[in-house]
Write a protein that holds these residues in place. Structure first.
Motif, short mmCIF file in Angstrom:
data_model
loop_
_atom_site.label_atom_id
_atom_site.label_comp_id
_atom_site.label_asym_id
_atom_site.label_seq_id
_atom_site.Cartn_x
_atom_site.Cartn_y
_atom_site.Cartn_z
N UNK A 134 37.02 88.30 -26.98
CA UNK A 134 37.20 86.96 -27.55
C UNK A 134 36.75 85.88 -26.57
N UNK A 135 36.27 84.79 -27.10
CA UNK A 135 35.93 83.64 -26.26
C UNK A 135 36.09 82.36 -27.08
N UNK A 136 35.79 81.23 -26.48
CA UNK A 136 35.99 79.95 -27.14
C UNK A 136 35.15 79.84 -28.41
N UNK A 137 33.95 80.41 -28.39
CA UNK A 137 33.05 80.30 -29.54
C UNK A 137 33.31 81.36 -30.61
N UNK A 138 34.05 82.41 -30.26
CA UNK A 138 34.29 83.47 -31.23
C UNK A 138 34.43 84.81 -30.54
N UNK A 139 33.35 85.60 -30.55
CA UNK A 139 33.34 86.91 -29.93
C UNK A 139 32.01 87.15 -29.24
N UNK A 140 32.05 87.96 -28.19
CA UNK A 140 30.83 88.39 -27.52
C UNK A 140 30.93 89.87 -27.21
N UNK A 141 29.79 90.48 -26.92
CA UNK A 141 29.72 91.89 -26.57
C UNK A 141 29.61 92.01 -25.05
N UNK A 142 30.35 92.96 -24.48
CA UNK A 142 30.25 93.20 -23.04
C UNK A 142 30.07 94.68 -22.79
N UNK A 143 29.17 95.03 -21.89
CA UNK A 143 28.92 96.40 -21.48
C UNK A 143 28.28 96.39 -20.10
N UNK A 221 34.94 83.67 -20.87
CA UNK A 221 35.81 82.93 -21.78
C UNK A 221 35.11 81.80 -22.49
N UNK A 222 34.07 81.24 -21.86
CA UNK A 222 33.32 80.15 -22.48
C UNK A 222 32.47 80.63 -23.66
N UNK A 223 32.09 81.89 -23.63
CA UNK A 223 31.18 82.38 -24.66
C UNK A 223 29.78 81.85 -24.46
N UNK A 224 29.35 81.75 -23.20
CA UNK A 224 28.04 81.19 -22.87
C UNK A 224 26.91 81.97 -23.52
N UNK A 225 27.04 83.29 -23.57
CA UNK A 225 26.03 84.12 -24.22
C UNK A 225 26.73 85.11 -25.15
N UNK A 226 25.93 85.77 -25.98
CA UNK A 226 26.48 86.73 -26.95
C UNK A 226 26.66 88.13 -26.36
N UNK A 279 47.46 85.55 -32.74
CA UNK A 279 46.54 86.34 -33.55
C UNK A 279 45.13 86.30 -32.97
N UNK A 280 44.72 85.14 -32.48
CA UNK A 280 43.36 85.00 -31.93
C UNK A 280 43.19 85.84 -30.67
N UNK A 281 44.24 85.91 -29.85
CA UNK A 281 44.14 86.62 -28.58
C UNK A 281 44.69 88.05 -28.64
N UNK A 282 45.12 88.50 -29.80
CA UNK A 282 45.72 89.83 -29.94
C UNK A 282 44.69 90.91 -29.60
N UNK A 283 44.91 91.68 -28.54
CA UNK A 283 43.93 92.70 -28.15
C UNK A 283 43.72 93.77 -29.21
N UNK A 284 44.66 93.94 -30.12
CA UNK A 284 44.50 94.94 -31.17
C UNK A 284 43.34 94.59 -32.09
#
Length: 381
Positions: A134-143, A221-226, A279-284
């Protein structure tokens, strides 16, 4: 989109298995009624749970009394774990009896068994663990989030390509932005592998990626990139740091609202807004990490999750199968090293992006179909 396939589940994996697995499956079945399931585990424990959940018509239990524990070493499981629920669940994908597998069990064992049985996709040297954050803009992928503690430039480039496809499939983005996680945004910062990967991603326009350079830890957290790309050591530390910070601030809020009568009254007045924050920050809601790069869909659920979290992990697997994630990754890597104007044959697993390699743009003109990523949130109802 979700009809006509079977999903394999390691029913004994996870801190609260098998109850959590079956209860999560019940929630997932509401959203995906056409999908069938193979449950691998202790039939004496599973049968009553399945009957109680009313899932008898869509599930088949395959009995085994062996399971992989959290303390088992991957090497031990590889040698002596052929009858464990995790091994058999992955084997069902290998043999074509299931389109994908979900497990909340031992992460190291799951990665080792999945790589051993499923192998990597053509053109990919190492698989990577990818998940939504989760981030400020919505969601991003991390790997990568822990599969590879050390990575060279070629590994990072492969992760970037796979992560871009993952974001298009799961988030429905037409052209995801990509960056490498670094200690600074300047071009001279970071390890040699990071700088080499950045140069290739920046200069090889034929990769057809929207590469933005380097990002730092606060950009998560900023959601700078996707798509944020890093090695597994850094990615796992970053992920655990984010999770720990979220728990820290949750405890601060609980203490603050319990500190006085006025604070408790304030909590009552702000309860609806605070519920939205939880709900927004719920890791589930973000549970379900994909083992990208394998010749089959394999999703890792958090071991300590509950039924809602496991249902979301099942939803991730179903979304990725339905949207043909691996077919689209194969298509992207099929263009690597091909001469301009033609598509090369599929590459072997030892293929690397070399200095003189040429990359042809992937199928960028293909229509992007938003996956049911947002649909997973329906499980919260």
């Amino acid at each position: 989109m979700t009809s006509g396939f079977t999903l394999s589940l390691d029913a004994m994996g996870g801190d609260h298995a098998p109850t959590m697995v079956v209860e999560g499956l019940k929630k997932a079945h509401v959203r995906y009624p056409a999908v069938r399931y193979l449950l691998f585990g202790d039939q004496a424990r599973l049968s009553p749970l399945v009957d109680k959940a009313g899932l008898g018509e869509v599930t088949e239990i395959v009995h085994t009394d062996q399971a992989v524990s959290n303390d088992d070493k991957p090497s031990q499981v590889l040698r002596r774990g052929r009858q464990t629920s995790m091994w058999l669940a992955i084997e069902a994908v290998k043999e074509g009896r299931a389109a994908g597998v979900v497990s909340a069990g031992n992460t190291g064992a799951l990665m080792a068994l999945a790589k051993f049985q499923l192998r990597t996709l053509p053109g990919i040297d190492r698989p990577a663990i990818a998940s939504l954050m989760p981030n400020i803009r919505g969601e991003s992928v991390m790997l990568d989030l822990g599969a590879n503690t050390e990575c060279d430039a070629n590994n990072l480039i492969e992760f970037a390509i796979m992560g871009e496809v993952f974001a298009r499939v799961l988030l429905g983005l037409e052209r995801p932005t990509i960056a490498l996680l670094n200690v600074g945004s300047e071009d001279l910062k970071g390890t040699e592998a990071l700088r080499q990967a950045a140069n290739t991603l920046r200069e090889e326009s034929d990769l057809s990626l929207d590469f933005k350079g380097f990002v730092e830890g606060d950009d998560l957290g900023k959601g700078t990139v996707d798509v944020v790309v890093t090695d597994g050591f850094t990615g796992n530390v970053a992920l655990k740091s984010v999770e720990g910070t979220a728990r820290l601030y949750s405890s601060y809020l609980r203490e603050a609202f319990a500190s006085s009568l006025v604070a408790k009254l304030g909590y009552l007045l702000a309860s609806r807004a605070l519920h939205k924050v939880r709900m927004r920050a719920d890791p589930r809601r973000y549970n379900g990490a994909m083992l990208l790069g394998l010749n089959g869909i394999a999703v890792k659920s958090h071991g300590g999750t509950d039924a809602l979290g496991f249902a979301n992990a099942v939803g991730v697997a179903i979304d990725l199968i339905s949207q043909g994630l691996n077919d689209r990754i194969r298509e992207e890597f099929r263009h690597l090293h091909a001469p301009h104007g033609e598509v090369g044959p599929e590459l072997g697993n030892s293929s690397k992006l070399g200095e003189n390699s040429k990359v042809i743009p992937g199928p960028g003109a293909e229509p992007r179909v938003a996956a049911a990523g947002s649909e997973r949130k329906a499980a919260e109802r």
